[in-house]
Every structure is written in C-alpha cells, then in structure tokens.
Enzyme design. Structure first.
Site, PDB file in Angstrom:
ATOM      1  N   ALA A 191      -5.436  12.690 -10.746  1.00 54.01           N
ATOM      2  CA  ALA A 191      -4.877  13.568  -9.728  1.00 54.01           C
ATOM      3  C   ALA A 191      -4.282  14.826 -10.348  1.00 54.01           C
ATOM      4  O   ALA A 191      -4.023  14.888 -11.546  1.00 54.01           O
ATOM      5  CB  ALA A 191      -3.806  12.826  -8.948  1.00 54.01           C
ATOM      6  N   SER A 245      -7.814   8.249  -0.119  1.00 52.78           N
ATOM      7  CA  SER A 245      -9.052   8.683  -0.772  1.00 52.78           C
ATOM      8  C   SER A 245      -9.911   9.544   0.149  1.00 52.78           C
ATOM      9  O   SER A 245      -9.991   9.324   1.351  1.00 52.78           O
ATOM     10  CB  SER A 245      -9.841   7.450  -1.200  1.00 52.78           C
ATOM     11  OG  SER A 245     -11.209   7.643  -0.992  1.00 52.78           O
ATOM     12  N   SER A 296       0.174   8.919  -1.059  1.00 54.26           N
ATOM     13  CA  SER A 296      -0.619   8.407  -2.177  1.00 54.26           C
ATOM     14  C   SER A 296       0.278   7.750  -3.226  1.00 54.26           C
ATOM     15  O   SER A 296       1.460   8.030  -3.317  1.00 54.26           O
ATOM     16  CB  SER A 296      -1.435   9.544  -2.804  1.00 54.26           C
ATOM     17  OG  SER A 296      -0.585  10.593  -3.210  1.00 54.26           O
ATOM     18  N   GLY A 314     -10.225  -2.118 -13.395  1.00 56.56           N
ATOM     19  CA  GLY A 314      -9.070  -2.998 -13.270  1.00 56.56           C
ATOM     20  C   GLY A 314      -8.013  -2.384 -12.384  1.00 56.56           C
ATOM     21  O   GLY A 314      -8.257  -1.389 -11.702  1.00 56.56           O
ATOM     22  N   VAL A 329      -4.259  -0.678 -12.294  1.00 57.14           N
ATOM     23  CA  VAL A 329      -3.139  -0.101 -13.026  1.00 57.14           C
ATOM     24  C   VAL A 329      -1.871  -0.711 -12.452  1.00 57.14           C
ATOM     25  O   VAL A 329      -1.659  -0.672 -11.238  1.00 57.14           O
ATOM     26  CB  VAL A 329      -3.119   1.429 -12.865  1.00 57.14           C
ATOM     27  CG1 VAL A 329      -1.924   2.029 -13.584  1.00 57.14           C
ATOM     28  CG2 VAL A 329      -4.415   2.026 -13.373  1.00 57.14           C
ATOM     29  N   TYR A 367     -10.450  25.462  -3.436  1.00 57.11           N
ATOM     30  CA  TYR A 367     -10.367  24.461  -2.388  1.00 57.11           C
ATOM     31  C   TYR A 367     -10.979  25.035  -1.113  1.00 57.11           C
ATOM     32  O   TYR A 367     -10.645  26.150  -0.721  1.00 57.11           O
ATOM     33  CB  TYR A 367      -8.882  24.176  -2.149  1.00 57.11           C
ATOM     34  CG  TYR A 367      -8.567  22.816  -1.633  1.00 57.11           C
ATOM     35  CD1 TYR A 367      -8.264  21.787  -2.503  1.00 57.11           C
ATOM     36  CD2 TYR A 367      -8.543  22.567  -0.265  1.00 57.11           C
ATOM     37  CE1 TYR A 367      -7.959  20.521  -2.021  1.00 57.11           C
ATOM     38  CE2 TYR A 367      -8.245  21.309   0.217  1.00 57.11           C
ATOM     39  CZ  TYR A 367      -7.954  20.294  -0.662  1.00 57.11           C
ATOM     40  OH  TYR A 367      -7.651  19.048  -0.196  1.00 57.11           O
ATOM     41  N   GLY A 372     -10.816   2.505  -9.975  1.00 52.94           N
ATOM     42  CA  GLY A 372     -10.777   1.095  -9.565  1.00 52.94           C
ATOM     43  C   GLY A 372     -11.977   0.284  -9.971  1.00 52.94           C
ATOM     44  O   GLY A 372     -12.203  -0.794  -9.453  1.00 52.94           O
ATOM     45  N   GLY A 409      -4.197   1.571  -2.975  1.00 59.10           N
ATOM     46  CA  GLY A 409      -2.884   2.156  -3.226  1.00 59.10           C
ATOM     47  C   GLY A 409      -2.327   2.759  -1.962  1.00 59.10           C
ATOM     48  O   GLY A 409      -1.767   2.074  -1.126  1.00 59.10           O
ATOM     49  N   GLY A 410      -2.530   4.056  -1.769  1.00 54.24           N
ATOM     50  CA  GLY A 410      -2.015   4.723  -0.580  1.00 54.24           C
ATOM     51  C   GLY A 410      -3.081   4.935   0.486  1.00 54.24           C
ATOM     52  O   GLY A 410      -2.787   5.344   1.600  1.00 54.24           O
TER      53      GLY A 410
END
Lengths: 630, 649
Positions: A290, A212, A280, A344, A346, A550, A341, A208-209
């Site tokens: 997310a 990760s 992302s 499949g 999305v 975080y 992932g 995707g973006g």
C-alpha cells in the site's frame, strides 16, 4: 472501525466469553466509545449486560452490505432535488450540496427521474448452502476459535469493492461465497488454523478490511475444496510501543484509523494514510504494498515496516532482529509485501512511528492548465521539497470537487467566492475549462511548515500558479474519502464508475494522462455508451523518477443491456493504454485477479517463474488458494 | 496485369493472345450471369472550376481565409518552430553524439544543424498562397475542362483535422499534384499543408522560394548515413505533427510515377509521422490517402522519353517558362478524391506493441524493430491500394488497353463493342469508372479518341496507335523505333491506370493455366509464385497472398468463370471449352513465361543500343520492354528471387 471487537463476539455461534476474550475487549472498546457518540449509547450499559447486545450486532448493521462504508453515511437527493450527505461522521455529513445535482445531470446526462435502486436487503435463499469440511470445523471449535457459517457473514467476506462485485450485490446476485468464516484473535490462533487447514486440505482466504479493488477477495470459481475466510479483524491490538527506537509492534488485523488514533493518544503516528484508511487493515497494506497520501514524509508501507511475522503452511517466516537494514540476500520482506494472501497470513508487524506533528496546514494552487501543473510538480520533485502531500487534479476533477461545495452560510462568503472566481478567470485570464488545481498538505513544526510553504508557492508561481487557499485544498482531500460514497449515489441513477491507478516516469505523465482519458472516451463511444463518460485524472504522488496517476472513470449506462461488461471492456482497454504509454500495472491497488493477465508482461517470464517457485515451496498444497497475482 | 506480360510474351513468341482468350471466356460468362456488378460506394464529385469561371479570381484570392484547426493546436510561427526543433531533446542528444564522434565542438554541430534546418524549413505565408490562388485559378481554367473533388471527402477531412493531426498522402503522377492540393485546401478553408518536396525544386531560382513560402519544405534525395540530417529532418516533421501546426503532406511513392502505375511505397517518412503515436506523444494520427487522377497527364510524352533513357530535364525556372506551351493544350478533366481518414491507432491495433518504447528515453533515436518495419510496409501498401481504388478511370483507359492489345489496330465499331464489354468487366471488378451517363458507347469512344488524337491515327474507320506529330521525313530505323516506342509507352501509361483492377484475377487465371491440376493448393502455389515474381511491378502487399487469392477467386466466381470447391478450383460449365484450351496450353505458357524472364534479364544487362538493334531488325515488337522502369523492376525481382547475383566489377 470502532465496533470490530463487539462484532467478533456477535458472530461466534457459540459465544464462550472466556478469560482471553474479556481481556481482548479492553484495548479496543474504549476508543470506539470515544469516537462515536451514536454508538456509545448502545455500548454504554455495563459489559456483562451488553454481551447479549453484542450478540445481536453484526457488521452489516454499521456497514453497508452492498455499498461503501457506514450504513448511516450516504449521499441522496432529497425531495427538493438537492444533494445531501447523511450521518454525522464526516465534515460533509448533514450538509446540503446545492451544485451537485446540476453537475451530476450535466456530466452524465443523468436524470433524477430515472432511478436504478438496489435490492433493499440480502436474499438469504440466494446464498448457496455452505460446503463444509466437517472434521476441520470441529477441530476449529475444539481449539476454541470463533467460527460462523451464517450466510450474511459469508456474503460480507466474499467481495471487495470492484464495480462488478458491488453491482452484483445491488442486483441481489450472489456468486460463490466462503463456506466458513473464522476469527483468530492472535498469532497462535492463526498458526493453529493454518495447521488445521493443511491437515484437512481446505482453502484459506485471508480477509482484512475488505477494501480490495482487484477482485482479490473473490472466491475462485474452480475451487472445489471448502473455502474458509480468515478474518483478521480480532487481531487488532498494539502489542508494544518502543519510544527509544520509535517503533510499534502491532497485530496485523488492526484497521488504519484505529491504529492512528490509538497511537495519537500516545503522542505518535505512523503517518501512513491510504485513502481507504477508515476501513483497510495493516495486514492488507503489507499484502498489497500500500501507499499512503503522506508518503513524502513517512514513506510507503515498504519503508515503514521493520519486521513482519507471517504464518505460512511451511511455518512462520520472520527476521531474527529489528535491525534497520540488512544485507542478508534478497530481503525476505519483499516476498511478503505484495503477496496478496497467496503465501500466508501476516499476523504481526513492527512499524516505524513518529511523534505527532506540531502543525498541519492545507493549501492549494490554481494553474492555468494541466501541463503547467505537471511541470510544477516535476520541479517540486526535482528540488525534493514535496510537502507531505501534493496532488494535481485536472480540470474535470476540479469541477467535480467544486460540485461538492456545501451551501454557503453567509452572503459575505458567496461574495468572496465570486470575487475569487472573477480574479482568477477574468483578471488573470485563466480559462475555467482548462485551469486545474494542486492541493497541498504541509506537516511539521510551525516555522518549518511556513518556510516550506513559501518555497513551494514560489516554485508554483514560476509555472503560473496562484495560491488558492486552504479551503480548496482541504476539499480536495475530502473528495478522496467520499468518492466511494458518491459511486453508490451514481449507481442509484444509472451511473457506474470506478478508479484505477498507475505510476509512470515524469516525461510521460502528460502523454499518458491525455491518451488514457481519450481512450476511455473513445471506447465508450464505440461500445454504444450514450453520453460522454466522466474521464478524469490526478497526479497523486511525486517521486524522484516519476509520479503516480489516478483515474476516475464513470458513465451513464441507460440503454445498455450489460453495463458491467462494457465497463470492464473499457477499463481493460484503459489498462492496455496505460501499459502502452509506459505506465505500470499498478502503483498501489495490487494485481489480484483483475490484472493477473498482464503479470508476465510486467515482470517477465523469469520474474513470474521466481514468484511461482516461491509459492510452490511455501504452499505446495495451495492452501492459500485465492488465486491472486500468479 | 497479366495482360501486360502475356501480351508481351505472345507477341514475341507465339503470336497468340492469351489474354484475349481469357477475356472472351469472361465475356461469354458475363452474358449468362445475372449477378449485379460489384459497386463500391463512392462519393459524388463537384467541379470547383465552375465557380471559378463564374466569379472573380482576384476576389477569390483575397477572400477571408479562416481554416478549421486542430483542437490541440499550440499556435506558433515558422521561426518559433525552428527554435523548438533546435532545442528539442532529440536533436540536442544527436548533436552531442555527433560532436563526440567527430571531435567537432557541439557549437559547431549545432550551427550545422541550424543551417540544415534553414535549408529545409518552409515559411508558409498567406500572401504567397493568395498569389498562387490567383495564378493557379487562371492556369487551371486554361488547362482543364473541370477539376472534380468529392466534397464529402472534404467534409471528412474537416472533421479529421480537428480531431487529430493529419497527414495527407496524395498519389503522385504530376508536378501539378501538390499545387492542386494546396489550392484545394485553400478553396475549402482547410489548413494549408506543409509539403515534403525534393531538393531539386530548391535549385529553381525564385520558384523554389515561392514554393517554400507556400508551405513546401525541402529534403535531400539521399542522406543515408547522415545522422544529423536525419535527426533535424525527423524532428522537424514530428514537431509540426505533435503540435498540430499544419497537415503534413508527402508522397508515399517518393517520386512521380512515370508509368502511372503506383510505385512501391517508401516507409521512411511514414515511420516518422507514425512514431509520435508509437511513443504515445499523440493519441492518434489521421492518414488521408488522396487519389489524384488526370484524364490527360501534362508530362505524358516527357515520361515516355524519360523511360526510354532520356534524362529528366533538370528543374529550372527557365525550363518552367518554356513549358508554357502546355497551357495551350486541352488536358480534359482532373479528379481529386479524398479518401476516408485512416487512423494510425486502428492500423497498429494488435500489430505494434507500443511498450517496446518503454525502456528507452523517447528522445533517443531508435531504429524501427523488425515487426515495426513489417507493419510500416504493410500500412504503406494498404494506403497505396486505397489510393489506387479511388483513382478515377476514364473511358480512354479502356480504349488504350484494347489498342495496346491490338497493335495492328481495330475498326471503330469493334473497338466500341469491345470497349463496352471491357467497361462492364471493369465495373464488375470494382473499377471507379467515370462513364458519361446517357451517351452511346461509340460517342464516348470518339470523344476520347479526339482528346488523345496525338497518339493515334484514324483512317477509314480504322484506329491504330501511331506517331502523328513527328514530321514524316526520313528517319533512321532507330529513330522510328524510338518514336513508336514513345507512343506505345504513353498509351501504356493510360492502360496502367486500370491494371490494379485486373491484377489479382489475372494472376489467378495465369496460375490456373500453368498449374498441373485443379487442386486449390496447386493453383495457389502458382498464384503465389507469380505474386512474388511481380511484386516489384505491382502493388502486392507482402503478407496478403491468401487474401489476394481469395479476392481473385471471389471476383472470377462472381463472374461465373470459376467454381471454387473445397479443394479444387474448376472452370464452370459455361467456360468449359475455354478451360480445355487454356489448360492444354498451360505448360507452354508457363515455360514461355520463364523464357520471357530470361529475355528481360538479358535486356537489362545489354545496353540500350543492343535492344534498339533487335527492335529495328523487327525481331521483337515489344516496345514496352524498352521501358527503363520495367527493366529496373525485372532486375530487382531477379535479385530478390536470387535468379541473379550482384557482382562488383
């Protein structure tokens, strides 16, 4: 990502500007023009002409191949030894940050004389030749799909942004990379690709973006089949907006900032703003569960989705209606959300949307110490009056944020700053080495925002908090967007670091923060790290029953022969400490391959077995073989 | 060590001292070996009384006291502490629970909790400490020639106190122990500890309150089922630990050891001080084992009498005043060794899964799980072993050992010779022996004899254990036995101090004698059996049998007594004749041992009078078997090994 479309064209080796292609150009091109002036220059020639121009463009020209974000945006120390941020994209761009150098040298024991520059460009000969499944590639081409096995394209999609991944790229070390990259442009394309992949038994890794931080994009070493990176970036259209039900149906490859901007133009927003939203993708959010900064108003991704369409080797999975809630057994969405992932791709998502808020206001509160700050956040959560975002930075992070203050333009401002500092430290007696700051973001209609603001500040006052202005608040949020750029700066001077996160019940927040930070310091010391590391945390989300915490962790690695290994050992120890203190394995980064070893302990053997049996049924050939999660 | 048993055994059965033979084998091999004695690195000592003798005690007691503190300390007063404890989630939870179970109102239960806390809590006051600093200086100077402390240990403690909350774990041989601890910490500008003390002290008028003001808090000896008491107590200790209020001090052994052997450690309090770490409330806790050893123990003969069944005098102020007599005697030197701080975190690494506490709110009391239990006992044993290892042994300990082995006495010259030999053996096995430098062995021996003259009779160069301070008027045979037993048991308490050094090699030697073959696993099985039999008697970590076995093999191998091959253990060539002899006797020894067990068993059933009769009639010369401690341990061992059963009558 404004250039996503042009990229797809440039990347296809046999550009065939078919009708479908030119159609797909229109929705994404205009926003990209409006967004960035510097790019619009190169895009301004008529389309017919620019086609050749597109061909020469590649992703690497606007994005770094071995670091975070846009190529034009980076921190550097100029000839005077002052830090500055280049480019024009951010609030900080083009500004001088006078105190960053002292903070940087003081915190890490780093020195501007000691540089550790990255390999300037990708050495193509280091990339192994692609292991192609020829019949598969031919079938793809026959189906009219864009395919590439260009080394740069492949390397770019072989990694996320874990420290070890970026560090290896900077050193010019290239491991296993995908053999082929394919760009579907719609749901049907994906169906075709998955069908062919099953037929020819190749391994598909959805991309995707590429943001990760769980090693999710790394090619499994043991994979012997041809690995195909399925890049969803061309599936980036908003297919429809339903204003009656306040939903939007969107292709899953769309990038966060594009989605938000396009919806804004129609007067709407999703309100989903993860820190990575510049890069992302929607599909990525779904696949990793997310969480957005403003989840207090809009919810996390699982609260936002109404409908998901995913292509699996067994076929397409989706619900039959858009009902807001169903009692139809376990929610099948929850097999998809967080599947990383492994099941499949999305392809399309129906999301809730909201009208763009009338009014936004930042704010901040200074607390005498972290304990008081956490107590305040807990009280805010108890009263369920959290603003769109409320975050509490510890003292180290407060100082970090302070180091990013740009040069003040007038004497008056600097005088004012001094006065503020005097008031807080001398008059109010806050210890500058203990005080900490909560940053706030309020949203809604003006009257309610102001009322809400008062309520929150009143609670804060009970815990010794002092309102500290909008500016501090805004700078706090800026830190999250530039932190990854700062890591690249650190890596130029022997400093490596990363962030990780967890979620934890309220009563354990303080203990967990203290213990994990101390564990990091201790582990670094034991492993021969010369200078005490930066070990800092913030509480970034509040929930009824707990909070998300975080951590930032970075250290100076001069004198260490294998810094990345030491980094990984320390991070591993920190994760053990988190789990031992009642924290979760992950709040929103996901598991990937980095945290897989703890999955069983986290969800129990039976839980893991359930997930495995789903995988077994959906993908018996392990076509989606990225090896994440299970 | 084996000494103890085999000697008992041989005296009463076969008049043959197995141990001596073994020792000789060691002796002969010692001369032939060029191995350096194993020297553990230990810190040097500093005599703190030296300074006291030179400068004013008053000024010392009034000096400026600014201890280094825990960096995370939340300063709070003793009274404040009480309200934190009473308000704590844990205590509130238990109060509600108790109230719903008993039907009493929560106010009533809270009141009860508050009373318990009042009874328990310390109220540390600097003025009292200063008072003690003054009087104890005076007392110590009269009692002891020197009080020696390892200053490096103090420095380590200083460091540890700042980093994490500290728990002090001294050995417990005398009432003097905790007075001395507080005195030392005051001397070195360290934070004063709060000390878990038995309730018995509180009954002493005035003194109880003095102790309370010097940092003691009082706990009942038994409160098994009392939930509320346990909650108040554990929360009180944890609260002090969590906010770094002061170092917590308690005795792992639970009570003073009357025999000078370390006692099997208790884990209750250890669990309480470790729980804040298990539950993540503290990053770490530093445990500091402290070994306190005395050249001569103040309670020496008191202990022997107690062991013979005369009840411990009740702690009372008048009793204390009467005991002034002790002030006039010479008790030699005293040694306090502060061991390396042991981090609970590193102890628990890989042994405790802390996430087991994740699923229950932390204020709800939880019984320790099986693996926690195992860990606690293991840790406790380890800490006691550290205490043992750092105990300073004086030459007298060696002499006492030899005198006990030779009830008929020894010539001075041969005593000196054997002492010297034993000294080298002990050093080789890692004993922490304080042997005066540059002094002839005979000199050292006569010095020691002088200090302990009340246990000896020396005539014409012949030394023997005997009663000296009892007037030689007509006594019944029972009284004579009793007096002789007091002497023997007093002496044994010195010998016991060195047992831990010889324990493992002795068990191995014994196992080799009794094993049917040289096969390593046969020997090991014998060794293991002996470990089990003696685990109430000595400090033997339950899970450490392989380690202990290897340690014993290593020590004997280093001395050249044994050769350890892949599957066999053989006596080396130099000790071959001994081997032949020992293995020939092996079977007999083993069955004798069993008989001894039976004998001891009988004795623990019959009452004391019975034993006295046997003794008096001269059939049994084993005075040590009269020790109630030994009997208690033996009975416990039989129960554990299922050799006997408890039947309620």
């Amino acid at each position: 990502l404004p250039l996503s479309l042009s990229l797809s064209l440039s990347l296809s080796p046999s550009p065939s500007p078919s009708l479908s292609l030119s159609l797909s150009l229109s929705p994404s091109l205009s926003p990209s023009l409006s967004l960035s002036l510097s790019l619009s220059l190169s895009l301004s020639p008529p389309l017919s002409l620019s086609l050749s121009l597109f061909l020469s463009l590649s992703l690497q020209e606007i994005m770094k191949w071995n670091g975070w974000g846009y190529s034009d945006s980076r921190f550097l120390f100029n000839k005077k030894g002052q830090a500055e941020f280049t480019g024009k994209r951010y609030r900080l761009s083009g500004l001088i940050l006078p105190s960053l150098k002292d903070w940087f040298e003081g915190t890490f024991g780093a020195n501007l004389q000691h540089r550790s520059p990255a390999t300037p460009s990708l050495n193509l000969s280091a990339v192994a030749p692609p292991h192609l499944n020829q019949p598969f590639v031919e079938d793809l081409k026959a189906a009219g799909l864009s395919v590439s096995h260009d080394p740069e394209d492949r390397v770019f999609r072989a990694h996320g942004h874990c420290l070890h991944e970026v560090f290896a790229l900077r050193e010019g070390r290239i491991g296993r990379v995908p053999d082929v990259v394919v760009w579907p442009s719609c749901h049907n394309d994906v169906e075709k690709i998955v069908e062919l992949a099953c037929k020819h038994n190749v391994c598909l890794i959805p991309y995707g973006g590429g943001t990760s931080v769980s090693s999710a994009l790394e090619c499994p070493r043991e994979e012997t089949r041809s690995i195909v990176s399925l890049d969803t970036s061309q599936m980036n259209r908003i297919l429809w907006i339903d204003e009656k039900n306040l939903t939007a149906h969107v292709e899953a490859g769309i990038i966060g900032q594009d989605l938000e901007r396009q919806l804004n133009e129609r007067g709407y927003c999703t309100g989903h703003e993860p820190d990575s939203m510049e890069f992302s993708s929607l599909g990525g959010w779904v696949a990793t569960r997310a969480s957005g900064m403003k989840k207090n108003i809009y919810g996390n991704i699982e609260d936002l989705v109404v409908h998901i369409k995913m292509v699996t080797p067994r076929g397409v999975i989706e619900k039959s209606c858009l009902g807001p809630r169903m009692s139809t057994g376990p929610d099948i969405h929850h097999f998809i959300l967080g599947s990383e992932g492994t099941l499949g791709v999305v392809t399309e998502v129906t999301l809730k949307i909201r009208p763009v808020p009338e009014y936004q206001k930042y704010g901040s509160v200074v607390f005498p110490n972290f304990q008081q700050g956490v107590a305040c956040l807990r009280e805010v959560a108890r009263q369920r009056c959290a603003p769109a975002s409320i975050r509490l930075m510890d003292n180290e992070q407060f100082q970090f944020g302070h180091a990013l203050k740009p040069q003040v333009s007038s004497i008056f401002t600097s005088f004012l700053d001094g006065l503020k500092k005097f008031y807080i430290t001398k008059f109010k007696g806050f210890d500058p080495h203990h005080l900490c700051v909560a940053t706030l973001l309020f949203e809604g209609d003006r009257g309610k925002v102001l009322q809400h603001e008062k309520q929150v500040y009143d609670i804060a006052a009970k815990f010794g908090g002092l309102a500290a202005g909008e500016d501090n608040g805004q700078r706090g949020y800026m830190l999250t967007f530039v932190i990854a750029y700062l890591r690249d700066l650190g890596m130029d001077y022997y400093v490596i670091g990363e962030s990780f996160e967890t979620s934890v019940p309220w009563d354990r927040v303080l203990d967990l923060c203290r213990n994990v930070k101390e564990r990091i310091v201790r582990e670094c010391k034991e492993r021969g790290v010369q200078f005490p590391p930066l070990s800092t945390c913030r509480v970034t989300q509040t929930y009824d029953a707990g909070a998300c915490v975080y951590f930032y962790f970075a250290f100076n690695y001069r004198g260490l022969s294998d810094p990345v290994h030491i980094y990984e050992q320390v991070e591993h120890a920190a994760r053990e400490e988190i789990l031992a203190n009642g924290g979760s394995l992950s709040h929103h980064h996901g598991v990937g391959k980095l945290r897989k070893e703890w999955m069983k302990a986290s969800v129990s053997g039976v839980g893991l077995g359930m997930l495995k049996s789903v995988k077994e049924y959906v993908d018996p050939q392990n076509i989606f073989g990225n090896g994440n999660l299970l | 060590m084996l000494q103890f048993y085999s000697w008992v055994l041989c005296n009463c059965e076969c008049n043959c001292n197995v141990l001596q033979l073994k020792n000789k084998s060691l002796f002969s091999s010692y001369n032939g070996s060029s191995l350096h004695p194993m020297l553990k690195k230990r810190d040097d000592f500093e005599d703190i009384l030296e300074e006291r003798r030179r400068s004013s005690d008053l000024r010392y007691a009034l000096r400026c006291y600014t201890p280094t503190l825990y960096r995370g300390l939340v300063p709070c007063k003793a009274s404040m502490l009480k309200s934190i404890v009473l308000q704590s989630d844990h205590l509130q939870y238990v109060i509600k629970q108790v109230s719903s179970e008993s039907g009493e109102s929560t106010e009533g239960v809270s009141e009860e909790a508050s009373l318990i806390l009042d009874e328990m809590a310390h109220c540390l006051q600097l003025s009292t400490i200063r008072f003690f600093a003054f009087t104890l200086s005076k007392a110590f100077k009269r009692l002891f020639r020197s009080v020696c402390v390892n200053e490096e240990g103090i420095q380590r403690l200083q460091q540890a106190v700042q980093e994490h909350p500290v728990v002090l774990l001294p050995s417990h041989r005398s009432y003097m122990d905790f007075l001395m601890m507080s005195y030392l910490l005051y001397t070195y500008d360290l934070p004063l500890p709060v000390i878990a003390a038995g309730m018995d002290f509180m009954s002493m008028k005035f003194v109880g309150e003095m102790l309370r003001m010097s940092g003691a808090f009082f706990i009942r000896r038994s409160f098994g089922g009392d939930k509320l008491y346990w909650a108040v107590f554990s929360e009180y200790v944890k609260t002090m630990l969590r906010n770094g209020y002061a170092p917590i001090e308690f005795f792992l052994e639970g009570t003073r050891s009357r025999t000078c052997k370390s006692l099997t450690p208790k884990t209750g309090l250890l669990n309480i001080v470790m729980e804040p770490f298990f539950k993540g409330e503290l990053f770490d806790v530093n445990l500091v084992p402290v070994s306190i050893s005395y050249e001569r123990i103040l309670e020496e003969s008191l202990y022997a009498r107690e062991l013979l069944g005369i009840p411990k005098p009740k702690e009372s102020t008048s009793g204390l005043l009467k005991a002034r007599r002790v002030l006039s005697e010479d008790y030699g030197s005293m040694y306090v060794y502060f061991g390396h701080p042991v981090s609970v975190r590193s102890l628990a690494e890989g042994k405790i899964n802390r996430s087991q506490y994740n699923l229950l709110p932390r204020y709800i009391p939880q019984k320790p799980s099986a693996d926690t239990h195992e860990f606690l006992s293991d840790a406790a044993f380890r800490l006691v072993r550290i205490q043992e290892e750092n105990m300073v042994l004086k030459p007298w300990v060696l002499i006492a050992t030899l005198l006990l082995q030779n009830p008929d006495g020894l010539d001075l010259s041969s005593l000196a010779e054997q002492t010297d030999w034993l000294r080298h053996l002990a050093l080789a096995f890692g004993a922490f022996l304080d042997w005066p430098d540059h002094e002839a062995c005979s000199e050292v021996v006569s010095c020691s004899l002088a200090l302990h003259r009340h246990l000896l009779s020396v005539s014409a160069g012949h030394v023997q254990l005997s009663v000296t301070d009892v007037p030689q008027v007509e006594t019944t045979p029972e009284e004579a036995v009793f007096h002789q037993a007091v002497v023997v048991l007093s002496c044994a308490s010195y010998r016991n101090q060195i047992l831990h050094v010889f324990l493992r090699p002795a068990l191995l030697a014994m196992a080799m004698q009794s094993a049917n073959s040289n096969r390593k696993d046969d020997v090991y099985n014998g060794f293991n059996f002996l470990r089990k039999v003696f685990s109430n008697e000595f400090i033997l970590c339950p899970g450490d049998s392989v380690q202990d076995f290897e340690e014993a093999c290593y020590l004997l191998m280093k001395r050249g007594v044994l050769q350890v091959l892949e599957h066999e253990i053989v006596m080396s060539a130099s000790g071959h004749s001994t081997l032949a002899f020992l293995s020939g006797r092996g079977v007999a020894v083993f069955s004798d041992h069993k008989r001894l067990i039976l004998l001891r068993f009988e004795m623990s059933i019959f009452c004391f009078l019975c034993a006295f009769v046997i003794m008096a009639s001269g059939r049994l010369k084993c005075y040590e078997a009269l020790s109630s401690d030994l009997q208690k341990n033996a009975l416990a061992a039989f129960l554990r090994l299922k050799a006997v059963r408890k039947v309620k009558v």
